[in-house]
Design an enzyme around this catalytic site. Sequence first.
Site, PDB file in Angstrom:
ATOM      1  N   SER A   1       0.803  -1.105   0.010  1.00 13.55           N
ATOM      2  CA  SER A   1       0.060  -0.297  -0.138  1.00 13.55           C
ATOM      3  C   SER A   1       0.888   1.175   0.093  1.00 13.55           C
ATOM      4  O   SER A   1       1.923   0.903   0.449  1.00 13.55           O
ATOM      5  CB  SER A   1      -0.735  -0.204   1.256  1.00 13.55           C
ATOM      6  OG  SER A   1      -1.342   1.155   1.465  1.00 13.55           O
TER       7      SER A   1
ATOM      8  N   TYR B   1      -3.028  -1.378  10.045  1.00 13.41           N
ATOM      9  CA  TYR B   1      -3.020  -1.600   8.417  1.00 13.41           C
ATOM     10  C   TYR B   1      -1.566  -1.106   7.938  1.00 13.41           C
ATOM     11  O   TYR B   1      -0.831  -1.934   7.150  1.00 13.41           O
ATOM     12  CB  TYR B   1      -4.036  -0.913   7.925  1.00 13.41           C
ATOM     13  CG  TYR B   1      -4.120  -1.005   6.376  1.00 13.41           C
ATOM     14  CD1 TYR B   1      -4.663  -2.203   5.778  1.00 13.41           C
ATOM     15  CD2 TYR B   1      -3.665  -0.025   5.407  1.00 13.41           C
ATOM     16  CE1 TYR B   1      -4.750  -2.277   4.439  1.00 13.41           C
ATOM     17  CE2 TYR B   1      -3.743  -0.310   4.200  1.00 13.41           C
ATOM     18  CZ  TYR B   1      -4.182  -1.410   3.669  1.00 13.41           C
ATOM     19  OH  TYR B   1      -4.428  -1.515   2.050  1.00 13.41           O
TER      20      TYR B   1
HETATM   21  P1  NAD Z   1     -11.636  -5.376  -1.604  1.00 14.55           P
HETATM   22  O1  NAD Z   1     -12.076  -5.359   0.061  1.00 14.55           O
HETATM   23  O2  NAD Z   1     -12.464  -5.207  -2.380  1.00 14.55           O
HETATM   24  O3  NAD Z   1     -10.819  -7.086  -1.797  1.00 14.55           O
HETATM   25  C1  NAD Z   1     -10.133  -7.591  -0.770  1.00 14.55           C
HETATM   26  C2  NAD Z   1     -10.408  -9.046  -0.692  1.00 14.55           C
HETATM   27  O4  NAD Z   1      -9.687 -10.000  -0.013  1.00 14.55           O
HETATM   28  C3  NAD Z   1     -12.084  -9.762  -0.740  1.00 14.55           C
HETATM   29  O5  NAD Z   1     -12.404 -10.295  -2.129  1.00 14.55           O
HETATM   30  C4  NAD Z   1     -11.684 -10.463   0.315  1.00 14.55           C
HETATM   31  O6  NAD Z   1     -12.901 -11.479   0.506  1.00 14.55           O
HETATM   32  C5  NAD Z   1     -10.538 -10.977   0.438  1.00 14.55           C
HETATM   33  N1  NAD Z   1      -9.948 -11.516   1.690  1.00 14.55           N
HETATM   34  C6  NAD Z   1     -10.137 -10.765   2.725  1.00 14.55           C
HETATM   35  N2  NAD Z   1      -9.702 -11.751   3.944  1.00 14.55           N
HETATM   36  C7  NAD Z   1      -9.223 -12.782   3.271  1.00 14.55           C
HETATM   37  C8  NAD Z   1      -8.774 -13.906   3.707  1.00 14.55           C
HETATM   38  N3  NAD Z   1      -8.635 -14.216   5.300  1.00 14.55           N
HETATM   39  N4  NAD Z   1      -8.239 -14.900   2.670  1.00 14.55           N
HETATM   40  C9  NAD Z   1      -8.653 -14.814   1.692  1.00 14.55           C
HETATM   41  N5  NAD Z   1      -9.210 -13.789   1.166  1.00 14.55           N
HETATM   42  C10 NAD Z   1      -9.402 -12.757   1.800  1.00 14.55           C
HETATM   43  O7  NAD Z   1     -10.538  -4.410  -1.508  1.00 14.55           O
HETATM   44  P2  NAD Z   1      -9.125  -4.208  -2.598  1.00 14.55           P
HETATM   45  O8  NAD Z   1      -8.879  -2.754  -2.662  1.00 14.55           O
HETATM   46  O9  NAD Z   1      -9.397  -5.077  -3.925  1.00 14.55           O
HETATM   47  O10 NAD Z   1      -7.879  -4.811  -1.934  1.00 14.55           O
HETATM   48  C11 NAD Z   1      -7.077  -5.514  -2.508  1.00 14.55           C
HETATM   49  C12 NAD Z   1      -5.709  -5.462  -1.868  1.00 14.55           C
HETATM   50  O11 NAD Z   1      -5.074  -3.928  -2.161  1.00 14.55           O
HETATM   51  C13 NAD Z   1      -5.594  -5.484  -0.320  1.00 14.55           C
HETATM   52  O12 NAD Z   1      -4.316  -6.330  -0.201  1.00 14.55           O
HETATM   53  C14 NAD Z   1      -5.691  -4.067   0.074  1.00 14.55           C
HETATM   54  O13 NAD Z   1      -4.959  -3.975   1.572  1.00 14.55           O
HETATM   55  C15 NAD Z   1      -4.915  -3.204  -1.076  1.00 14.55           C
HETATM   56  N6  NAD Z   1      -5.191  -2.088  -1.142  1.00 14.55           N
HETATM   57  C16 NAD Z   1      -6.255  -1.396  -1.270  1.00 14.55           C
HETATM   58  C17 NAD Z   1      -6.289  -0.021  -1.327  1.00 14.55           C
HETATM   59  C18 NAD Z   1      -7.689   0.523  -1.813  1.00 14.55           C
HETATM   60  O14 NAD Z   1      -7.732   1.835  -1.489  1.00 14.55           O
HETATM   61  N7  NAD Z   1      -8.684   0.055  -2.100  1.00 14.55           N
HETATM   62  C19 NAD Z   1      -5.257   0.754  -1.310  1.00 14.55           C
HETATM   63  C20 NAD Z   1      -3.865   0.134  -1.110  1.00 14.55           C
HETATM   64  C21 NAD Z   1      -3.846  -1.313  -1.037  1.00 14.55           C
END
Ligand code: NAD
Length: 256
Positions: free
Chosen positions: A135, A148
């Site tokens: 991130s 986080y």
């Molecule tokens: P999201 O919440 O849509 O997707 C996260 C996915 O992870 C979901 O499908 C969820 O079911 C799955 N998940 C959660 N816990 C789990 C577990 N124990 N085992 C397996 N799967 C699990 O959010 P996103 O934005 O698509 O997030 C994807 C990645 O990007 C994450 O690592 C998040 O930290 C990172 N991220 C997101 C953002 C943002 O602004 N959206 C910014 C920086 C980093």
Amino acid sequence: MGKLDGRVVIITGSARGQGEQEARLFTGEGARVVVADVLDDQGEKLAKEIGALYVHLDVRSEADWQGAVAAVKKAYGRVDGLVNNAGILRFNSLVDTPLDEFMQVVQVNQVGCFLGIRTVAPELADGGTIVNTASYTALTGMAAVGTYAATKHAVLGLTRVAALELAGRRIRVNAICPGAIDTPMSNPARLDPAADPEEMTRALDELYRKLVPLGRIGRPEEVAKLALFLTSDDSSYITGQPFVIDGGWLAGVQVI
Ligand code: NAD
């Protein structure tokens, strides 16, 4: 010719959000994708639609990782890539964070990434790739997301050490550092079936207009393109690095 023709790639947390877009893009580039998540209905539906394999994988569980790798090897006989994408976010100040909440986030974001590397790396074909989703908050602080941010800093540590330890087998390990991206994590209203997604995106673009130099929130499809670059031969001489994709947010502050 696709950029991932014939490659078998596991993507965790790919039932929705960034992982879903990665699964769609990688499939379009010729990969045999493994959609892995705890959201079984959504994951199975997506896998069916794009012709992928779905496996139930809670990234916190050693047994689930072993089962997932066994299922992938049975289906395809090999593994070429892993995208550690699953993650969760909790908002709290550090002094108000209960230990249980801290450990929940550590278990998914940090332990999940570690178990993924430990389980999949020995099975990866030489020349394989690992992409860890960190991130923007892996590289800087942000109030109210201390747990986080700590786990995402840890993901960068795992990325650098894994890159050093696996380079002998030409396995490359890099990290993605997204800023704000329009998925259910940054925009929980996306999970509301009654809401209008276009309207939500416009509202988010307005919110980020002043915060981010490029003037809008990022799209999960844009992050997927970076994951593709790091999983394909286009990045063949790159390993151990964090890649920021944040519309310029981390470049500095604007005072005028
Ligand atoms: P999201 O919440 O849509 O997707 C996260 C996915 O992870 C979901 O499908 C969820 O079911 C799955 N998940 C959660 N816990 C789990 C577990 N124990 N085992 C397996 N799967 C699990 O959010 P996103 O934005 O698509 O997030 C994807 C990645 O990007 C994450 O690592 C998040 O930290 C990172 N991220 C997101 C953002 C943002 O602004 N959206 C910014 C920086 C980093």
